[in-house]
Design a protein around this motif. Structure first.
Motif, short mmCIF file in Angstrom:
data_model
loop_
_atom_site.label_atom_id
_atom_site.label_comp_id
_atom_site.label_asym_id
_atom_site.label_seq_id
_atom_site.Cartn_x
_atom_site.Cartn_y
_atom_site.Cartn_z
N ALA A 90 3.48 9.22 0.84
CA ALA A 90 4.44 8.46 0.05
C ALA A 90 3.77 7.76 -1.13
O ALA A 90 4.22 7.87 -2.28
CB ALA A 90 5.15 7.44 0.95
N ALA A 91 2.69 7.04 -0.85
CA ALA A 91 1.99 6.33 -1.92
C ALA A 91 1.40 7.30 -2.93
O ALA A 91 1.45 7.07 -4.15
CB ALA A 91 0.90 5.44 -1.33
N LYS A 92 0.84 8.41 -2.43
CA LYS A 92 0.27 9.40 -3.33
C LYS A 92 1.33 10.04 -4.21
O LYS A 92 1.11 10.30 -5.40
CB LYS A 92 -0.45 10.49 -2.52
CG LYS A 92 -1.72 10.01 -1.82
CD LYS A 92 -2.37 11.14 -1.06
CE LYS A 92 -3.63 10.67 -0.34
NZ LYS A 92 -4.26 11.76 0.44
N VAL A 147 6.72 -6.86 8.64
CA VAL A 147 7.01 -5.43 8.41
C VAL A 147 8.43 -5.27 7.90
O VAL A 147 8.70 -4.53 6.95
CB VAL A 147 6.81 -4.62 9.70
CG1 VAL A 147 7.34 -3.19 9.51
CG2 VAL A 147 5.35 -4.58 10.09
N LEU A 148 9.36 -5.99 8.51
CA LEU A 148 10.75 -5.89 8.10
C LEU A 148 10.94 -6.40 6.67
O LEU A 148 11.67 -5.80 5.88
CB LEU A 148 11.63 -6.70 9.07
CG LEU A 148 13.00 -6.09 9.40
CD1 LEU A 148 12.84 -4.73 10.05
CD2 LEU A 148 13.79 -7.03 10.31
N GLN A 193 -0.03 -1.38 9.36
CA GLN A 193 -1.40 -1.38 9.87
C GLN A 193 -1.73 -2.72 10.54
O GLN A 193 -2.38 -2.75 11.60
CB GLN A 193 -2.37 -1.11 8.72
CG GLN A 193 -3.83 -1.02 9.16
CD GLN A 193 -4.76 -0.69 8.01
OE1 GLN A 193 -4.31 -0.56 6.87
NE2 GLN A 193 -6.04 -0.57 8.30
N GLN A 194 -1.27 -3.79 9.95
CA GLN A 194 -1.52 -5.10 10.55
C GLN A 194 -0.76 -5.24 11.87
O GLN A 194 -1.26 -5.84 12.84
CB GLN A 194 -1.09 -6.21 9.58
CG GLN A 194 -1.99 -6.31 8.36
CD GLN A 194 -1.48 -7.35 7.37
OE1 GLN A 194 -0.42 -7.93 7.56
NE2 GLN A 194 -2.24 -7.56 6.30
N GLU A 240 2.22 -1.98 0.28
CA GLU A 240 2.37 -3.19 1.09
C GLU A 240 3.10 -2.89 2.40
O GLU A 240 2.76 -3.46 3.46
CB GLU A 240 3.12 -4.25 0.30
CG GLU A 240 2.30 -4.85 -0.84
CD GLU A 240 3.12 -5.76 -1.72
OE1 GLU A 240 4.30 -6.01 -1.39
OE2 GLU A 240 2.58 -6.24 -2.73
N PHE A 241 4.07 -1.99 2.37
CA PHE A 241 4.77 -1.61 3.60
C PHE A 241 3.81 -0.92 4.57
O PHE A 241 3.79 -1.23 5.77
CB PHE A 241 5.95 -0.70 3.25
CG PHE A 241 6.67 -0.15 4.45
CD1 PHE A 241 7.32 -0.99 5.34
CD2 PHE A 241 6.70 1.22 4.70
CE1 PHE A 241 7.99 -0.48 6.45
CE2 PHE A 241 7.36 1.74 5.80
CZ PHE A 241 8.00 0.87 6.69
#
Length: 446
Positions: free
Chosen positions: A366-368, A135-136, A120-121, A114-115
């Motif tokens: 990080a996600a991986k 984002v914060l 990306q958004q 989600e971060f």
């Protein structure tokens, strides 16, 4: 002949009564855990002189020579070994399952995703205050998820250490009881019922101790046992009427070690071994989690330092704190996000620094990394589950084999009950016949 018919019949009645008592005891304890079937060993009263000599005891009846326990030491040792292996596997599996729950339920992986999605958004409109705030918020959520995962792992470790400490205390209690049983065995009469009960108690205590730590045993002719902890090369835990103290020490990383009177041991079986393995895995998982949290914080803070925030100021760190447990968001406003490159003016829509941050996070994986951590834990849980099921089957087979050999068969005991009752009745008839013969002889004499 030194013994008359009445004496012979009386000895037979006494022997049959003793056999009936043992048979009744077997039936009464058929479902008692740790009870080993008894059998009466009978023998003829042996002659002390030649036939027809004074003092001749031939044909003088029967007597109970002793009470035997129908036990197989090999099968008992196999039950202790398989029980030790099974308890180790069960304790380790339970610890791994708790680790898996702690990490998965914390939701660290989804928070990282989600971060990255919020970044990306933000790239579509780096000047949008709402997206900067999002984002914060996602960064704060991610930090809190790391905190929760670290706290949950700490709680799992604390529980495992508490269980291990309780197991150490129980092992010391059992060792003390074994030492007392040894003392009583050394004084018990050979073949007595009291001795058989003490041997049952000894074997039950040994099995209980094997569930805590793998042990090596050696038995003396009088039934006393010497117990070594951690295998045949380990220090003595019980010797004769004395027992040593088993202790546990905790390292800074939460792992534990064990010693017997100061001599270090490395259990390979029992709940202590399972707890040690689980705590080692907790320490490794916590280390990987700390490393991942530090890597994310360093990546983000480095990107911040290389850019300019919405007010045109040099970017400041977003995260502070050490490890997963200490990670926290320090930025208080979305304007603090340094999306523009260094030297860019206030309100710049140049998102090249944001792109660099996203690229750095993607390169860092990080996600991986979090996904790999979850996968490794799940794989270990699945593997240990298979091991546990196999060991459970082996332990059950060993116990069944022991129970078939030393357990009470009610059909057999019922047959013995009838046989010894008939023997007792026959001895009574013989005594009655002896009395009738005596009365007849007295009558003839008159």
């Amino acid at each position: 002949m030194a013994s008359d018919l009445l004496t012979i019949a009386a000895s037979g009645a006494r022997a049959a009564r003793g056999a009936l008592d043992v048979t009744a005891q077997n039936i009464a304890n058929a479902s008692s855990d740790g009870y080993v079937r008894r059998s009466v060993r009978m023998e003829e009263v042996s002659a002390s002189g030649g036939n027809l000599r004074t003092g001749d005891l031939s044909l003088s009846g029967a007597r109970v020579a002793g009470i035997d326990r129908n036990v197989d030491l090999f099968r008992q040792a196999e039950v202790r070994r398989t029980n030790s292996d099974l308890t180790r596997a069960a304790t380790e599996l339970r610890g791994l399952q708790n680790i898996e729950s702690a990490v998965e339920q914390a939701g660290v992986y989804s928070a990282i995703v989600e971060f990255e999605a919020s970044l990306q958004q933000l790239a579509s409109d780096p000047s949008d205050p709402s997206q900067r705030a999002a984002v914060l918020a996602s960064a704060d959520t991610m930090a809190r998820k790391f905190n929760i995962a670290a706290e949950s792992l700490d709680a799992v470790g604390e529980g495992a250490r508490f269980d291990a400490s309780a197991a150490v205390e129980d092992a010391n209690i059992v060792s003390g009881e074994l030492a007392r049983v040894n003392l009583r065995l050394s004084r018990a009469g050979e073949g007595s019922s009291d001795r058989a009960s003490l041997l049952d108690q000894r074997d039950a205590l040994l099995e209980r101790l094997s569930g805590t730590v793998n042990i090596s045993t050696s038995f003396a002719p009088d039934g006393t046992v010497t117990v070594k902890a951690g295998g045949s090369n380990g220090p003595a835990l019980v010797t004769g009427g004395t027992s040593a103290a088993l202790s546990m020490a905790t390292a800074p990383d939460g792992t534990v070690s064990f010693a017997v009177d100061g001599a270090a041991i490395v259990p390979s079986g029992g709940s202590l071994s399972g707890s040690a393995l689980a705590l080692n895995q907790i320490a490794q998982t916590r280390s990987r989690l700390d490393t991942l949290a530090a890597a994310i914080a360093e990546t983000v803070n480095t990107a911040q330092a290389n850019g300019t925030d919405a007010d045109g100021n040099p970017g400041q760190p977003l995260f502070a704190g050490a490890g997963a447990g200490g990670l926290r968001l320090v930025a208080t406003s979305g304007a603090a996000l340094a999306t523009a490159p260094a030297g860019a003016p206030a309100g710049s829509i140049d998102s090249s620094n944001l792109a660099a941050l996203r690229q750095a996070l993607d390169a860092g994986g990080a996600a991986k990394s979090m996904s790999a951590l979850l996968f490794d834990i799940s794989s270990q849980v699945a593997g240990r589950g298979v091991t546990y099921e196999a060991l459970d089957s082996i332990a059950a087979s060993a116990r069944i084999s022991l129970e078939q050999q030393s357990g009470v068969d009610l059909d057999t005991e019922a047959a013995n009950l009838m046989r010894f009752q008939q023997a007792f009745q026959a001895s009574g008839r013989a005594m009655q016949a002896a009395s009738d013969i005596f009365n007849t002889l007295i009558g003839i004499g008159r």
